[in-house]
Design an enzyme around this catalytic site. Structure first.
Site, PDB file in Angstrom:
ATOM      1  N   CYS A 271     141.111  46.361  57.942  1.00 56.59           N
ATOM      2  CA  CYS A 271     141.922  47.279  58.747  1.00 56.59           C
ATOM      3  C   CYS A 271     142.941  48.021  57.870  1.00 56.59           C
ATOM      4  O   CYS A 271     142.557  48.875  57.076  1.00 56.59           O
ATOM      5  CB  CYS A 271     142.574  46.522  59.897  1.00 56.59           C
ATOM      6  N   PHE A 316     144.377  55.417  61.838  1.00 54.20           N
ATOM      7  CA  PHE A 316     144.244  56.157  60.587  1.00 54.20           C
ATOM      8  C   PHE A 316     142.932  55.759  59.925  1.00 54.20           C
ATOM      9  O   PHE A 316     142.365  54.705  60.222  1.00 54.20           O
ATOM     10  CB  PHE A 316     145.417  55.853  59.649  1.00 54.20           C
ATOM     11  N   HIS A 363     137.964  44.380  62.437  1.00 56.04           N
ATOM     12  CA  HIS A 363     138.500  43.021  62.427  1.00 56.04           C
ATOM     13  C   HIS A 363     137.349  42.011  62.499  1.00 56.04           C
ATOM     14  O   HIS A 363     136.889  41.674  63.594  1.00 56.04           O
ATOM     15  CB  HIS A 363     139.425  42.804  63.627  1.00 56.04           C
ATOM     16  N   GLU A 365     137.428  38.891  62.132  1.00 57.22           N
ATOM     17  CA  GLU A 365     137.809  37.616  62.750  1.00 57.22           C
ATOM     18  C   GLU A 365     137.652  37.678  64.268  1.00 57.22           C
ATOM     19  O   GLU A 365     137.273  36.697  64.892  1.00 57.22           O
ATOM     20  CB  GLU A 365     139.254  37.257  62.385  1.00 57.22           C
TER      21      GLU A 365
END
Length: 397
Positions: A271, A316, A363, A365
């Site tokens: 990220c 972004f 992400h 996770e």
């Protein structure tokens, strides 16, 4: 054998007290109070996940943002202590259509409304969230405010002035707000393969657990540390976490990463850590119109050819060509885009070809799911194990 009852003793209070969501372009949506009373300002964004609202609320990447949930019913399963992704709720405000009137889940310890009030999170319910989402998709993410209680009584122009006087997300550095103040560590689970220095830019608990489960001793560091301090720890690898804010406002972290990469330390970033790797390599970043937020974002892994459904939260992105090999403008050799979004071709991953460094924009996770990309932690482990083995073979010679 009797069927165990679902936990349903906790009920949400019903309220008709008014609240209003005001956008910086003057759009107004009147609904009901939800959570704490008062006033809150932030950038309004929408999240498309149908589950995982507790993980969303406690994800530090949402700091400074008013989060609108596109799923219509929120709060059904309550909240619990296990699913917290950090020490607190980070969103600036919360927008839902229909709060669940009761909690019905055996793991629930409290209602979502309880946690919103305890965390002083001002929210609004009972508005047409689909209409707001379509407006944001058309006009882009923008500053907004929620006003309830005494603040609902402000005039329309006073509320709009407050919203338009709020802070823009572009150019904003929020790392110091969300990072740990003191360093701490997690022991490796099972056989220890080495240590990983984690720069906490808003790291989630699940990320730290997954690293520890791969055999890493996890050294979590405040965002203010220097490259000299990181290298003094002699880590087997460096990890940059997710986090809020504009990567262009984090030049100190970019400089730190460049120094550690030049020292030959393997790197993995997710990220915000992907955006910072892009900038460290010499590429620029830019603000997306309304970002990617949710747990249903399709990404192509160019290495395997697989399409993975991913969890994302970013406004972004890195500006580099998705096809072909590029040359790092900072002298780190050849670089390529490893993943890209199938919705809009946004860069979703970077791989360095001449050093052990890679990153992804999403992400892996993903505590609320999906888990398609969880294997990236294994890939990181394999890089470190191979690096350690090669160093051992070199020493033997």
């Amino acid at each position: 054998m009797p069927v165990p009852k679902a936990r349903s003793s906790v009920s949400y209070p019903t309220t008709t007290a008014p609240a209003v969501l005001v956008l910086e372009d003057g759009s107004r949506y009147v609904g009901n109070t939800y959570g704490a009373l008062g006033q809150t300002l932030g950038e309004i964004v929408f999240a498309t996940g149908m589950t995982g609202y507790q993980e969303t609320l406690t994800d530090p990447s949402y700091a400074g943002q008013i989060v609108l949930m596109t799923a219509p019913h929120i709060g059904n399963t309550g909240v619990n202590d296990e699913d917290q992704e950090s020490r607190r709720i980070w969103v600036s405000g919360f927008v839902v259509r229909d709060p669940s009137r009761i909690v019905s889940n055996y793991r629930a310890q409290r209602s979502l409304d309880d946690d919103l009030e305890a965390g002083d999170v001002v929210g609004i319910s009972g508005i047409d969230t689909r209409a707001v989402t379509r407006h944001i998709r058309s006009q882009g993410a923008m500053r907004a405010g929620i006003f309830s209680g005494d603040r609902f009584g402000l005039s329309d122009s006073e509320q709009l002035d407050l919203v338009q006087g709020g802070v823009q997300m572009r150019g904003r550095n929020l790392s110091d707000d969300v990072s740990t103040v003191e360093p701490f560590s997690l022991p490796a689970v099972g056989e220890r393969i080495g240590s990983v220095a984690v720069l906490d830019l808003g790291v989630k608990t699940s990320t730290l657990n997954y690293l520890a489960e791969r055999g890493f001793e996890v050294l979590v560091l405040p965002q203010s540390v220097t490259a000299e301090h990181v290298l003094s720890l002699k880590p087997s690898a460096l990890f940059f976490s997710n986090g809020p804010g504009d990567p262009a406002a984090s030049e100190a972290h970019v400089r730190l990463l460049r120094e550690v990469l030049r020292a030959g330390v393997p790197y993995f970033g997710i990220c915000f850590g992907n955006q910072l790797l892009g900038r460290a390599l010499g590429f620029s970043t830019y603000k997306l119109p309304f970002g990617h937020r949710g747990i249903n974002q399709p990404v192509l892994d160019k290495t395997t050819g697989r399409v993975e459904i991913t969890s994302q939260n970013h406004g972004f992105a890195v500006d580099m060509p998705i096809e072909g090999i590029s040359e790092s403008r900072e002298g780190f050799g050849r670089v390529e885009v490893s993943h890209y979004s199938l919705n809009d071709n946004v860069v979703e991953g970077i791989r360095c070809l001449d050093l052990d460094a890679f990153s992804v924009q999403y992400h892996p996770e993903s505590a609320a799911g999906p888990h398609d990309a969880n294997h990236l932690f294994d890939r990181f482990r394999d890089v470190v194990v191979a690096r350690t083995a090669a160093a051992g073979a070199g020493d033997a010679k």
